[in-house]
Design an enzyme around this catalytic site. Structure first.
Site, PDB file in Angstrom:
ATOM      1  N   ARG A 239       1.055  -1.198   0.421  1.00 57.93           N
ATOM      2  CA  ARG A 239       0.029  -0.209  -0.065  1.00 57.93           C
ATOM      3  C   ARG A 239       0.539   1.370   0.019  1.00 57.93           C
ATOM      4  O   ARG A 239       2.306   1.163   0.690  1.00 57.93           O
ATOM      5  CB  ARG A 239      -0.703  -0.275   1.265  1.00 57.93           C
ATOM      6  CG  ARG A 239      -1.497  -0.963   1.090  1.00 57.93           C
ATOM      7  CD  ARG A 239      -3.357   0.097  -0.214  1.00 57.93           C
ATOM      8  NE  ARG A 239      -4.401  -0.624   0.140  1.00 57.93           N
ATOM      9  CZ  ARG A 239      -4.477  -2.195  -0.223  1.00 57.93           C
ATOM     10  NH1 ARG A 239      -3.680  -2.726  -1.623  1.00 57.93           N
ATOM     11  NH2 ARG A 239      -5.958  -2.596  -0.096  1.00 57.93           N
ATOM     12  N   GLU A 268      -2.440   8.272  -4.076  1.00 58.47           N
ATOM     13  CA  GLU A 268      -2.758   7.691  -5.305  1.00 58.47           C
ATOM     14  C   GLU A 268      -4.117   7.638  -5.374  1.00 58.47           C
ATOM     15  O   GLU A 268      -5.120   7.884  -5.042  1.00 58.47           O
ATOM     16  CB  GLU A 268      -1.845   6.036  -5.749  1.00 58.47           C
ATOM     17  CG  GLU A 268      -3.163   5.088  -4.476  1.00 58.47           C
ATOM     18  CD  GLU A 268      -2.501   3.367  -4.648  1.00 58.47           C
ATOM     19  OE1 GLU A 268      -2.292   4.057  -4.440  1.00 58.47           O
ATOM     20  OE2 GLU A 268      -3.445   3.244  -5.173  1.00 58.47           O
ATOM     21  N   HIS A 286      -1.410   0.621  -9.543  1.00 57.61           N
ATOM     22  CA  HIS A 286      -2.074  -0.690  -8.635  1.00 57.61           C
ATOM     23  C   HIS A 286      -2.890  -1.046  -9.541  1.00 57.61           C
ATOM     24  O   HIS A 286      -4.246  -1.874  -9.217  1.00 57.61           O
ATOM     25  CB  HIS A 286      -3.241   0.443  -7.910  1.00 57.61           C
ATOM     26  CG  HIS A 286      -3.273  -0.262  -5.878  1.00 57.61           C
ATOM     27  ND1 HIS A 286      -3.559   0.397  -5.409  1.00 57.61           N
ATOM     28  CD2 HIS A 286      -3.825  -1.663  -6.359  1.00 57.61           C
ATOM     29  CE1 HIS A 286      -3.133  -0.372  -4.162  1.00 57.61           C
ATOM     30  NE2 HIS A 286      -4.483  -2.057  -4.865  1.00 57.61           N
TER      31      HIS A 286
END
Ligand code: GLV
Length: 332
Positions: A239, A268, A286
């Site tokens: 993360r 993000e 991601h």
């Protein structure tokens, strides 16, 4: 009357259709990203939400929507959910473990290899038309086979990466985790437990797979990066926020470590501007679990959880993968 649920983002239509068998579904086929106020408004009168990591479910959302009974994430990570607040209100939370383990490990390994072998950087060079001749040191990287793979966070995905490294590439595997694994798992992964300091010092390729929590915030920052080998690579598929992106960009620019591969970022989809200017970093948006079949398996599991959590289907009342199973137990 069917209970009402919100599907917060666009998902596979066949999964929405399955939810409609049980629920009055408000879906989001245009894939709008809701502001907090919009999310609260759309949840009015809803008993469940099919969420993704992008929706923050916190006390403000819960207190504005007291009818909410289930928060079902289409993600294994659930740092977008305030689980204690949900538990206090008897709201069941679920995630999607297992179905994405191998796919995510494949990606972590691929990103580590792309980083070590400078695949993105060399491709950009070629596309810019700068490839004019062979040279002995053009884009020389570092080996994966036989190198030391360091894994921070040895859950299911960390173990799957360890198996790939040990069995597929003859790597020496070391790991650091909150708690040491059973000897049988260590043996199967051919992985040895080390302190965090040893991990940082010894890894040729460090892969971060630790879940985000306040305790893991900036687990890798300037101090930790300074302990790594100057030839080392760092790959983050956990993360954003586990790595201090500003410190990492600085370490990459000054050669404190050789290269990095990042699939996740602090804040993000925004990316730290310095990361966009350093060449020795591979950046992906991601996508570690993003294969067609795994994303469908994740959506199906999140739907199964929502259906069961709201009392429907073959496992009514028993969602397959609860995060806070204590709310499902009948009061003593
Ligand atoms: C993706 O990041 C997930 O948590 O599933």
């Amino acid at each position: 009357m069917k209970p009402a649920v919100l599907v917060a983002r666009a998902i596979q239509p066949e999964v929405v259709a399955r939810l409609r068998n049980h629920f009055d579904v408000e879906d989001n086929p245009n894939d709008q990203v809701f502001s907090k106020d919009e999310l609260i408004a759309r949840l009015k009168g809803k008993q469940g939400i099919f969420a993704t990591g992008s929706e923050r479910i916190d006390e403000a959302v819960l207190s504005a929507n007291p009818e909410l009974r289930a928060v079902c994430n289409m993600a294994v990570g659930y740092n977008n959910i305030d689980v204690p607040a949900c538990t206090a209100r008897g709201v069941v939370c679920t995630n999607t473990p297992d179905v994405l383990t191998e796919t995510t490990a494949d990606f972590g390994f691929a990103l580590m290899m792309a980083t070590a072998r400078r695949i993105a950087e060399s491709e950009h060079f070629l596309r810019r038309g700068e490839w004019k001749k062979w040279s002995f040191d053009m884009f020389t990287g570092s080996d994966i086979h036989g190198a030391t793979l360091g894994i921070l966070g040895m859950g299911r995905i960390g173990q799957a990466i360890a198996r790939r490294g040990a069995h597929g590439f003859g790597m020496r595997v070391i790991y650091h985790n909150r708690s040491r694994l059973d000897a049988a798992i260590e043996q199967e992964c051919r992985a040895s437990y080390v302190s965090k300091h040893e991990l940082l010092q010894q890894a040729d390729h460090l892969v971060i797979v630790v879940p985000y929590s306040p305790a893991s915030h900036h687990a890798i920052g300037a101090v930790e990066l300074a302990q790594m080998k100057r030839t080392a690579t760092l790959t983050n598929i956990a993360r954003g926020g586990v790595v201090d992106d500003a410190a990492l960009a600085q370490a990459l620019a000054t050669g404190l470590i050789a290269a990095a591969g990042l699939d996740v970022f602090e804040g993000e989809p925004a990316v730290h501007p310095h990361l966009l200017t350093v060449p020795n970093v591979v950046l992906t948006p991601h996508i570690a679990s993003a294969t067609v079949s795994t994303r469908l398996a994740m959506a199906d599991l999140a739907a199964d959880n929502l259906i069961a959590a709201l009392g429907f289907g073959p496992s009514a009342g028993k969602p397959p993968t609860p995060i806070n199973p204590e709310v499902l137990r009948p009061a003593p």
